[in-house]
Scaffold this motif. Structure first.
Motif, PDB file in Angstrom:
ATOM      1  N   ASN A  60       0.719  -1.500   0.099  1.00  0.00           N
ATOM      2  CA  ASN A  60      -0.037   0.051  -0.463  1.00  0.00           C
ATOM      3  C   ASN A  60       1.389   1.182   0.280  1.00  0.00           C
ATOM      4  O   ASN A  60       1.963   1.275   0.732  1.00  0.00           O
ATOM      5  CB  ASN A  60      -0.744  -0.148   0.852  1.00  0.00           C
ATOM      6  CG  ASN A  60      -2.537   0.260   0.964  1.00  0.00           C
ATOM      7  OD1 ASN A  60      -2.553   1.779   0.024  1.00  0.00           O
ATOM      8  ND2 ASN A  60      -3.360  -0.636   1.365  1.00  0.00           N
ATOM      9  N   LYS A  61       0.714   2.230  -0.992  1.00  0.00           N
ATOM     10  CA  LYS A  61       1.148   3.333  -0.493  1.00  0.00           C
ATOM     11  C   LYS A  61       0.060   4.692   0.441  1.00  0.00           C
ATOM     12  O   LYS A  61      -0.685   4.367   1.199  1.00  0.00           O
ATOM     13  CB  LYS A  61       0.192   4.622  -1.680  1.00  0.00           C
ATOM     14  CG  LYS A  61       0.872   4.293  -3.168  1.00  0.00           C
ATOM     15  CD  LYS A  61       0.256   5.047  -4.238  1.00  0.00           C
ATOM     16  CE  LYS A  61       0.317   4.833  -5.749  1.00  0.00           C
ATOM     17  NZ  LYS A  61      -0.330   5.710  -6.694  1.00  0.00           N
ATOM     18  N   ALA A  62       1.365   4.854   1.026  1.00  0.00           N
ATOM     19  CA  ALA A  62       0.387   5.933   2.340  1.00  0.00           C
ATOM     20  C   ALA A  62       1.459   7.022   2.469  1.00  0.00           C
ATOM     21  O   ALA A  62       2.471   7.873   2.298  1.00  0.00           O
ATOM     22  CB  ALA A  62       1.524   5.525   3.565  1.00  0.00           C
TER      23      ALA A  62
ATOM     24  N   PHE B  17      -5.224   3.749   9.021  1.00  0.00           N
ATOM     25  CA  PHE B  17      -4.857   4.735   7.740  1.00  0.00           C
ATOM     26  C   PHE B  17      -6.194   4.373   6.871  1.00  0.00           C
ATOM     27  O   PHE B  17      -7.388   3.523   6.860  1.00  0.00           O
ATOM     28  CB  PHE B  17      -4.436   3.317   7.051  1.00  0.00           C
ATOM     29  CG  PHE B  17      -3.097   3.133   7.791  1.00  0.00           C
ATOM     30  CD1 PHE B  17      -2.493   3.571   7.263  1.00  0.00           C
ATOM     31  CD2 PHE B  17      -2.879   2.300   8.676  1.00  0.00           C
ATOM     32  CE1 PHE B  17      -0.876   3.779   7.609  1.00  0.00           C
ATOM     33  CE2 PHE B  17      -1.534   2.462   8.938  1.00  0.00           C
ATOM     34  CZ  PHE B  17      -0.422   2.726   8.282  1.00  0.00           C
ATOM     35  N   ALA B  62      -3.906   6.843   3.476  1.00  0.00           N
ATOM     36  CA  ALA B  62      -3.104   5.954   2.491  1.00  0.00           C
ATOM     37  C   ALA B  62      -3.990   5.959   0.834  1.00  0.00           C
ATOM     38  O   ALA B  62      -4.645   6.366   0.974  1.00  0.00           O
ATOM     39  CB  ALA B  62      -4.158   4.552   3.190  1.00  0.00           C
ATOM     40  N   GLY B  63      -3.337   4.959   0.207  1.00  0.00           N
ATOM     41  CA  GLY B  63      -3.512   5.053  -1.506  1.00  0.00           C
ATOM     42  C   GLY B  63      -5.371   4.159  -1.099  1.00  0.00           C
ATOM     43  O   GLY B  63      -5.058   3.542   0.457  1.00  0.00           O
ATOM     44  N   CYS B  64      -5.616   3.059  -1.833  1.00  0.00           N
ATOM     45  CA  CYS B  64      -6.302   2.988  -2.517  1.00  0.00           C
ATOM     46  C   CYS B  64      -6.271   1.805  -1.294  1.00  0.00           C
ATOM     47  O   CYS B  64      -5.434   0.836  -0.974  1.00  0.00           O
ATOM     48  CB  CYS B  64      -6.641   2.253  -3.566  1.00  0.00           C
ATOM     49  SG  CYS B  64      -7.755   1.007  -3.712  1.00  0.00           S
ATOM     50  N   LEU B  65      -7.389   1.038  -0.515  1.00  0.00           N
ATOM     51  CA  LEU B  65      -6.842  -0.689   0.990  1.00  0.00           C
ATOM     52  C   LEU B  65      -7.592  -1.404  -0.172  1.00  0.00           C
ATOM     53  O   LEU B  65      -7.672  -2.143   0.163  1.00  0.00           O
ATOM     54  CB  LEU B  65      -7.899   0.554   1.840  1.00  0.00           C
ATOM     55  CG  LEU B  65      -6.792   1.308   2.771  1.00  0.00           C
ATOM     56  CD1 LEU B  65      -7.460   1.937   4.096  1.00  0.00           C
ATOM     57  CD2 LEU B  65      -5.614   0.803   3.045  1.00  0.00           C
ATOM     58  N   ASP B  66      -8.322  -1.339  -1.550  1.00  0.00           N
ATOM     59  CA  ASP B  66      -8.770  -2.431  -2.152  1.00  0.00           C
ATOM     60  C   ASP B  66      -9.707  -2.876  -2.034  1.00  0.00           C
ATOM     61  O   ASP B  66      -9.731  -3.926  -1.821  1.00  0.00           O
ATOM     62  CB  ASP B  66      -7.309  -3.392  -1.947  1.00  0.00           C
ATOM     63  CG  ASP B  66      -6.976  -4.030  -3.596  1.00  0.00           C
ATOM     64  OD1 ASP B  66      -7.524  -3.180  -4.863  1.00  0.00           O
ATOM     65  OD2 ASP B  66      -6.750  -4.860  -3.974  1.00  0.00           O
ATOM     66  N   ARG B  67     -10.527  -2.218  -1.185  1.00  0.00           N
ATOM     67  CA  ARG B  67     -12.097  -2.439  -0.134  1.00  0.00           C
ATOM     68  C   ARG B  67     -12.852  -2.139  -0.769  1.00  0.00           C
ATOM     69  O   ARG B  67     -13.935  -1.408  -0.003  1.00  0.00           O
ATOM     70  CB  ARG B  67     -11.782  -3.242   1.068  1.00  0.00           C
ATOM     71  CG  ARG B  67     -10.670  -4.068   1.177  1.00  0.00           C
ATOM     72  CD  ARG B  67     -11.447  -4.756   2.439  1.00  0.00           C
ATOM     73  NE  ARG B  67     -12.397  -4.986   3.005  1.00  0.00           N
ATOM     74  CZ  ARG B  67     -12.524  -6.012   4.143  1.00  0.00           C
ATOM     75  NH1 ARG B  67     -11.882  -5.854   5.361  1.00  0.00           N
ATOM     76  NH2 ARG B  67     -14.184  -7.261   4.277  1.00  0.00           N
ATOM     77  N   VAL B  75      -8.729   1.292   8.403  1.00  0.00           N
ATOM     78  CA  VAL B  75      -8.393  -0.080   8.956  1.00  0.00           C
ATOM     79  C   VAL B  75      -7.403   0.401   9.566  1.00  0.00           C
ATOM     80  O   VAL B  75      -6.533   1.215   9.749  1.00  0.00           O
ATOM     81  CB  VAL B  75      -7.601  -0.753   7.747  1.00  0.00           C
ATOM     82  CG1 VAL B  75      -6.281   0.090   7.417  1.00  0.00           C
ATOM     83  CG2 VAL B  75      -7.197  -2.623   8.666  1.00  0.00           C
TER      84      VAL B  75
END
Lengths: 116, 116
Positions: A60-62, B17, B62-67, B75
């Motif tokens: 993940n990007k942060a 995040f 954060a960038g995309c957490l993919d959910r 999260v």
């Protein structure tokens, strides 16, 4: 009514966050030390190894992780393992040892005293 | 030579995040559902409560957490607790209950089946 007090199991078994923060005042930051390239490499390696996705690993990007003095940094959860990396071989080792096999890479651990 | 195999203790006791991802093709994303405002509110409340900093709580971009299907999401680690929030009172409850007192907010838990 749900009476469960047990949190849902981890959606990802390991979730690694790379600080990609770029300070706009020109101050030193992870972005100036190869953070984007490290993130890209980690993501590609994890995908290549078939480790990406739910139940497995998320790269993940942060934004700023607030440990600039130790940067560039990445943190792996749920372990809460912080890494200070230098080059692409460090990323390779984090993927192979920690993300793939669960073994912490001692030599890359962020010194506990280093913070902002 | 360091022979310790014990990971360093968590630098932050809780690390939340927020997905602030904005898709550039106009597809639905957390950023279109108040994610930035939620992040700002969470950060301000945590600071106000004196909870921010090493050994305590970090509120992170954060960038995309993919959910995406469950968005907007955040999260909390090391617990790995996923939240789908709607409005500012949800954020208030996450801060007060979980970040301050360690009690999961059951009603805001992301349904386990929701992913990308």
């Amino acid at each position: 009514m749900s009476t469960s007090s047990i949190p849902t199991p981890g959606y990802f078994s390991r979730h690694i966050f790379f600080c990609l923060n770029e300070r706009d005042n020109g101050q030193d930051c992870c972005a100036q030390h190869g953070a984007q390239a490290a993130f890209d490499r980690c993501k590609a390696l994890v995908k290549e190894a078939g480790l990406a996705g739910p139940g497995q690993v998320r790269v993940n990007k942060a934004g700023c992780l607030d440990r600039c003095a130790a940067g560039p940094v990445a943190v792996v959860y749920p372990e809460g393992t912080w890494y200070s990396y230098v080059d692409s071989s460090d990323i390779d080792e984090i993927v192979e040892s920690h993300l793939k096999n669960g073994k912490v890479v001692e030599r890359l651990l962020t010194p506990a005293e280093l913070g902002r």
